[in-house]
Design an enzyme around this catalytic site. Sequence first.
Site, mmCIF file in Angstrom:
data_model
loop_
_atom_site.group_PDB
_atom_site.id
_atom_site.type_symbol
_atom_site.label_atom_id
_atom_site.label_comp_id
_atom_site.label_asym_id
_atom_site.label_seq_id
_atom_site.Cartn_x
_atom_site.Cartn_y
_atom_site.Cartn_z
ATOM 1 N N HIS A 66 33.440 42.382 41.345
ATOM 2 C CA HIS A 66 32.940 41.117 40.812
ATOM 3 C C HIS A 66 31.667 41.323 39.991
ATOM 4 C CE1 HIS A 66 35.118 38.722 44.237
ATOM 5 N NE2 HIS A 66 35.948 39.244 43.356
ATOM 6 N N TYR A 67 31.568 42.442 39.317
ATOM 7 C CA TYR A 67 30.353 42.710 38.548
ATOM 8 C C TYR A 67 30.260 41.770 37.343
ATOM 9 C CZ TYR A 67 33.782 45.741 36.175
ATOM 10 O OH TYR A 67 34.888 46.233 35.547
#
Length: 578
Positions: free
Chosen positions: A513-514
Amino acid sequence: MGIGLWRFILAAFAGVLVFFHGFCSSEKAPNYSFMHQATSAPAVSFYDYIIVGGGTAGCPLAATLSQNYSVLLLERGGAPYGNPNITNLGSFGAPFSDLSPTSPSQRFVSEDGVINARARVLGGGSCLNAGFYTRAGPDYVAEVGWDTGMVKESYEWVEKVVAFEPPMRQWQSAVRDGLLEVGVLPYNGFTYDHIYGTKVGGSIFDPDGHRHTAADLLQYANPTGLTVLLHATVHRITFRRRGKVRPVAHGVIFRDALGKKHKAYLKRGSKNEIIVSSGALGSPQLLMLSGVGPAQHLKAHNISLVLDLPMVGQRMSDNPMNAIFIPSPVPVEVSLIQVVGITHLGTYIEAASGENFATSNPQRDFGMFSPKIGQLATVPPKQRTPEAIAKAIDSMSKLDETAFRGGFILEKIMGPLSTGHLELQSRNPNDNPSVTFNYFKEPEDLKRCVNGIQIIEKIIESKAFSKFKYDYLTVPALINITLNFPVNLVPRHDNASTSLEQFCKDTVMTIWHYHGGCQVGTVVDHDYKVLGVDALRVIDGSTFNYSPGTNPQATVMMLGRYMGLRILSERLTSDLSK
């Protein structure tokens, strides 16, 4: 922008939505007449909009803009259709362990030592992820400044095609009931909404276990207005000067699979634009390769400066994930993320289970948390070397298949507050940039992780979970699992929070989920226009200050649709005012 205008646009396409929903729900891959290999592209071409990146945001954006304008969508990877490792729930993990140049997943290792992946396929991360579909919370929407009604309509547009209510079987039900038993209340049932308590969220896997992706949203497109080119790697955006002062984006240079160079330009028109939707790594990387970014860094790579924009590549974040494996004395179904506990302690609790087959020898792999995909939590990040991974894979291969019965409960922290940065390693767009996330740099993030692990420990001890738990004192066979399984089990500590803090640091993994690198206010404005440059926007997760909701993919798809509608409405308003 006139709210009535975008509602008019939505109403105009209502019949199209209904027709395409039935088509998208079928198992048959769509026959996109507008999708081609980049090798077939002309040397020079012209469009109203050029979108770089056919991912989670790029696909819905292209589909929307194509209704009124000519759109070129450039994707560096191939199509997801016909690939069972993408389509089937049971094959989750296979793309991550495929390290070939043609894999839909491109591995990268952050400077923190955590192994991660970026998408290289039409549909982007929605072709690779664990499928959880859940919206951003109302506070997030209000803080960003989006129009609430338009956001709702945009989510619903996405959901007609890709979102489903998942079947609740034993493992996910036990996690749900365990969350309620330990006080993560209230129970909110099945909902896409982000609400404190425990809920069943949506999934982009349909009830038959088939994945639906952002690429499916291209079925909304006007086929005469859209051109999609696959295996088209953009090397840079080209600019001209307006009044010899302000740079104006006017084209892109890309290469096809054979290395042949192509150029695409915007048609003449003050409202035409290039839109970068290449993701949290790809978007800041492309801006820098094109001369937009920190001046000294670009100079070090001999890149001609177009605009000194120091915050490109800054404030990169990745939500740290920590997971605990629970061996089960009974068989467990295959499931990915379906249930979530949204706590008031700044942490989210989720779960996955069963033998997620990632190779032809399923007993020797455990998809979502296999060392083959880099999720090696029993070794601290900086020590996750190729040798350590090979050793873990060897250890896994020697385990009895009963060791693979069970599942994981994981926690992901909100935010996060900790940030890092991204830098170029070369001028080759195919190379990964160097990225640092600084996991747990902020003490509050570490505190949230400890809170999450403590909740997981309580769930494992709950009555609701008793069916899936060995008696550790009386089952000798479990000793072999404890000693050899290359994924962390329940931490052993002495009532000291310090040991749990160390556990968080040593077992940290990514949940993919960067975000960050092109954030609103520092790189783009609230209309996602790049500051100091004309005819250039960035629309994707790189613009987020914090990850929305528990899982961001729904909001990234929504953002593509939302901004597509806003752009259409702005142009319609402008045309009517002339």
